[in-house]
Design a protein around this motif. Structure first.
Motif, PDB file in Angstrom:
ATOM      1  N   ARG A 161       0.839  -1.200   0.000  1.00 19.92           N
ATOM      2  CA  ARG A 161       0.000   0.000   0.000  1.00 19.92           C
ATOM      3  C   ARG A 161       0.877   1.254   0.000  1.00 19.92           C
ATOM      4  N   GLU A 162       0.340   2.330  -0.534  1.00 22.90           N
ATOM      5  CA  GLU A 162       1.090   3.568  -0.591  1.00 22.90           C
ATOM      6  C   GLU A 162       1.467   4.055   0.806  1.00 22.90           C
ATOM      7  N   ALA A 163       0.576   3.840   1.769  1.00 22.32           N
ATOM      8  CA  ALA A 163       0.874   4.260   3.141  1.00 22.32           C
ATOM      9  C   ALA A 163       2.069   3.496   3.701  1.00 22.32           C
ATOM     10  N   GLN A 164       2.174   2.216   3.362  1.00 26.64           N
ATOM     11  CA  GLN A 164       3.333   1.427   3.803  1.00 26.64           C
ATOM     12  C   GLN A 164       4.617   1.943   3.160  1.00 26.64           C
ATOM     13  N   PHE A 165       4.536   2.227   1.875  1.00 25.92           N
ATOM     14  CA  PHE A 165       5.695   2.748   1.152  1.00 25.92           C
ATOM     15  C   PHE A 165       6.154   4.071   1.766  1.00 25.92           C
ATOM     16  N   ASP A 166       5.199   4.964   2.024  1.00 27.90           N
ATOM     17  CA  ASP A 166       5.541   6.278   2.578  1.00 27.90           C
ATOM     18  C   ASP A 166       6.144   6.152   3.968  1.00 27.90           C
ATOM     19  N   LEU A 167       5.625   5.236   4.775  1.00 25.42           N
ATOM     20  CA  LEU A 167       6.175   5.031   6.108  1.00 25.42           C
ATOM     21  C   LEU A 167       7.622   4.558   6.030  1.00 25.42           C
ATOM     22  N   LEU A 168       7.875   3.594   5.163  1.00 26.03           N
ATOM     23  CA  LEU A 168       9.249   3.113   4.982  1.00 26.03           C
ATOM     24  C   LEU A 168      10.153   4.218   4.452  1.00 26.03           C
ATOM     25  N   MET A 169       9.649   4.980   3.508  1.00 28.41           N
ATOM     26  CA  MET A 169      10.430   6.081   2.949  1.00 28.41           C
ATOM     27  C   MET A 169      10.838   7.070   4.048  1.00 28.41           C
ATOM     28  N   ASN A 170       9.881   7.448   4.885  1.00 29.06           N
ATOM     29  CA  ASN A 170      10.153   8.449   5.919  1.00 29.06           C
ATOM     30  C   ASN A 170      11.148   7.947   6.959  1.00 29.06           C
ATOM     31  N   VAL A 171      10.998   6.705   7.383  1.00 27.15           N
ATOM     32  CA  VAL A 171      11.835   6.173   8.453  1.00 27.15           C
ATOM     33  C   VAL A 171      13.191   5.706   7.946  1.00 27.15           C
ATOM     34  N   GLN A 172      13.207   5.027   6.808  1.00 29.92           N
ATOM     35  CA  GLN A 172      14.432   4.380   6.340  1.00 29.92           C
ATOM     36  C   GLN A 172      15.311   5.261   5.465  1.00 29.92           C
ATOM     37  N   LEU A 173      14.737   6.237   4.792  1.00 29.86           N
ATOM     38  CA  LEU A 173      15.511   7.018   3.819  1.00 29.86           C
ATOM     39  C   LEU A 173      15.469   8.518   4.085  1.00 29.86           C
ATOM     40  N   LYS A 174      14.284   9.100   4.049  1.00 28.25           N
ATOM     41  CA  LYS A 174      14.177  10.547   4.265  1.00 28.25           C
ATOM     42  C   LYS A 174      14.684  10.927   5.649  1.00 28.25           C
ATOM     43  N   GLY A 175      14.314  10.144   6.656  1.00 25.38           N
ATOM     44  CA  GLY A 175      14.740  10.444   8.012  1.00 25.38           C
ATOM     45  C   GLY A 175      16.248  10.482   8.167  1.00 25.38           C
ATOM     46  N   PRO A 176      16.951   9.391   7.846  1.00 25.74           N
ATOM     47  CA  PRO A 176      18.411   9.430   7.959  1.00 25.74           C
ATOM     48  C   PRO A 176      19.063  10.515   7.103  1.00 25.74           C
ATOM     49  N   PHE A 177      18.528  10.741   5.910  1.00 26.87           N
ATOM     50  CA  PHE A 177      19.090  11.751   5.008  1.00 26.87           C
ATOM     51  C   PHE A 177      19.090  13.127   5.676  1.00 26.87           C
ATOM     52  N   PHE A 178      17.915  13.543   6.153  1.00 26.46           N
ATOM     53  CA  PHE A 178      17.807  14.902   6.692  1.00 26.46           C
ATOM     54  C   PHE A 178      18.260  15.002   8.147  1.00 26.46           C
ATOM     55  N   LEU A 179      18.242  13.898   8.877  1.00 27.77           N
ATOM     56  CA  LEU A 179      18.812  13.929  10.222  1.00 27.77           C
ATOM     57  C   LEU A 179      20.321  14.132  10.129  1.00 27.77           C
ATOM     58  N   THR A 180      20.957  13.402   9.239  1.00 23.17           N
ATOM     59  CA  THR A 180      22.396  13.562   9.058  1.00 23.17           C
ATOM     60  C   THR A 180      22.725  14.991   8.640  1.00 23.17           C
ATOM     61  N   GLN A 181      21.922  15.539   7.754  1.00 20.87           N
ATOM     62  CA  GLN A 181      22.120  16.928   7.328  1.00 20.87           C
ATOM     63  C   GLN A 181      22.031  17.875   8.525  1.00 20.87           C
ATOM     64  N   ALA A 182      21.022  17.663   9.376  1.00 20.21           N
ATOM     65  CA  ALA A 182      20.826  18.534  10.531  1.00 20.21           C
ATOM     66  C   ALA A 182      21.953  18.428  11.547  1.00 20.21           C
ATOM     67  N   LEU A 183      22.593  17.250  11.601  1.00 16.10           N
ATOM     68  CA  LEU A 183      23.626  17.021  12.610  1.00 16.10           C
ATOM     69  C   LEU A 183      25.040  17.290  12.112  1.00 16.10           C
ATOM     70  N   LEU A 184      25.198  17.611  10.847  1.00 18.11           N
ATOM     71  CA  LEU A 184      26.540  17.850  10.311  1.00 18.11           C
ATOM     72  C   LEU A 184      27.334  18.901  11.094  1.00 18.11           C
ATOM     73  N   PRO A 185      26.700  20.003  11.536  1.00 18.38           N
ATOM     74  CA  PRO A 185      27.481  20.988  12.306  1.00 18.38           C
ATOM     75  C   PRO A 185      28.006  20.445  13.633  1.00 18.38           C
ATOM     76  N   LEU A 186      27.390  19.367  14.142  1.00 18.21           N
ATOM     77  CA  LEU A 186      27.820  18.792  15.415  1.00 18.21           C
ATOM     78  C   LEU A 186      28.775  17.620  15.238  1.00 18.21           C
ATOM     79  N   LEU A 187      28.964  17.164  14.006  1.00 13.74           N
ATOM     80  CA  LEU A 187      29.839  16.026  13.742  1.00 13.74           C
ATOM     81  C   LEU A 187      31.261  16.526  13.516  1.00 13.74           C
ATOM     82  N   ALA A 188      32.181  16.024  14.324  1.00 14.98           N
ATOM     83  CA  ALA A 188      33.559  16.500  14.272  1.00 14.98           C
ATOM     84  C   ALA A 188      34.236  16.133  12.955  1.00 14.98           C
ATOM     85  N   ASP A 189      35.154  16.971  12.515  1.00 19.78           N
ATOM     86  CA  ASP A 189      36.031  16.588  11.414  1.00 19.78           C
ATOM     87  C   ASP A 189      36.770  15.306  11.796  1.00 19.78           C
ATOM     88  N   GLN A 190      37.066  14.477  10.797  1.00 18.92           N
ATOM     89  CA  GLN A 190      37.637  13.142  11.007  1.00 18.92           C
ATOM     90  C   GLN A 190      36.629  12.183  11.643  1.00 18.92           C
TER      91      GLN A 190
END
Length: 252
Positions: free
Chosen positions: A107-136
């Protein structure tokens, strides 16, 4: 001693919990996130502290990217208050959910849930945390053996994990100038509570996995946490943009 700090999403249970305990035993301080199981997350933190480590557990819905800016601010405050640090060293995007459905019945709702948790979430969470992630620093994204081999019922899930693997190569390329590595760790079938604990609790399924795995058994959570630790230590310093499958040789 200036201990390293790892942020692990989904650290209250399953693979994330085992990663937190294993890395803490290696001398790494832990920040874990949990979705709703505050009591379980707190027990993980208490276990780490009893072993002489430091831990901080924060609530986070990885599937809701609108909360990430506020989470990053909360994380920044927690780093200062709990660890006396401005940033973290390692980010492990582990949190996830499993949805099993045949392609024709997804179902589309299942696809969207997986998209948000498995792909969109990590993508934009990592983006948001880049300023806090140390070089190296190091980023480890958790994928799945299902992105390499195919089993009926996982078309949508594996599609998201395949996208994570492509994204990780771009992370490695674009963050390389900061000395940050980014890799994918792809577990095979593991005996955890993921997906209702089927691999762990269903003897027939467990036997099927073992029969199709070169090392002759299903994986254990500690197999995965040890592989993560390898990527975060000196053994992983020259590894980036790679997909590393920890499946015991499943479906070779």
């Amino acid at each position: 001693m200036n201990r390293k700090i790892a942020l692990i999403t989904g650290a209250s249970r399953g693979l994330g919990k085992q990663m937190a305990l294993h890395l803490s035993a290696q001398g790494i301080d832990i920040i874990g996130t949990y979705h709703s199981r505050a009591d379980e997350a707190q027990r993980v933190a208490e276990t780490i502290e009893q072993g002489g480590g430091r831990a901080l557990m924060l609530a986070l819905d990885v599937g809701d990217s609108s909360t990430f800016a506020a989470f990053a601010a909360q994380l920044s405050q927690g780093l200062k208050q709990t660890f006396g640090r401005e940033g973290l060293d390692f980010l492990i995007n582990n949190a996830g959910i499993g949805v099993r459905a045949a392609f024709a019945e997804t179902r589309e709702a299942q696809f969207d849930l997986l998209m948000n948790v498995q792909l969109k979430g990590p993508f934009f969470l990592t983006q948001a945390l880049l300023p806090l992630l140390a070089d190296q620093g190091r980023i480890v994204n958790v994928s799945s053996g299902l992105a390499r081999f195919s089993l009926p019922g996982y078309a949508a899930y594996a599609t998201m994990k395949g996208a994570v693997e492509v994204w990780t190569r771009y992370l490695a390329k674009e963050l390389g100038p900061r000395g940050i590595t980014a890799n994918v760790l792809a577990p095979g079938a593991i005996e955890t509570d993921f997906g209702g604990g089927a691999v762990r609790d269903n003897a027939e399924l467990n036997a099927f996995v073992a029969a199709n795995t070169a090392l002759g058994r299903a994986g254990l959570p500690e197999d995965i946490s040890a592989a993560v630790a390898m990527l975060l230590t000196d053994g992983g310093r020259w590894i980036t943009g790679q997909r590393i499958e920890a499946s015991g040789g499943m479906f070779l």
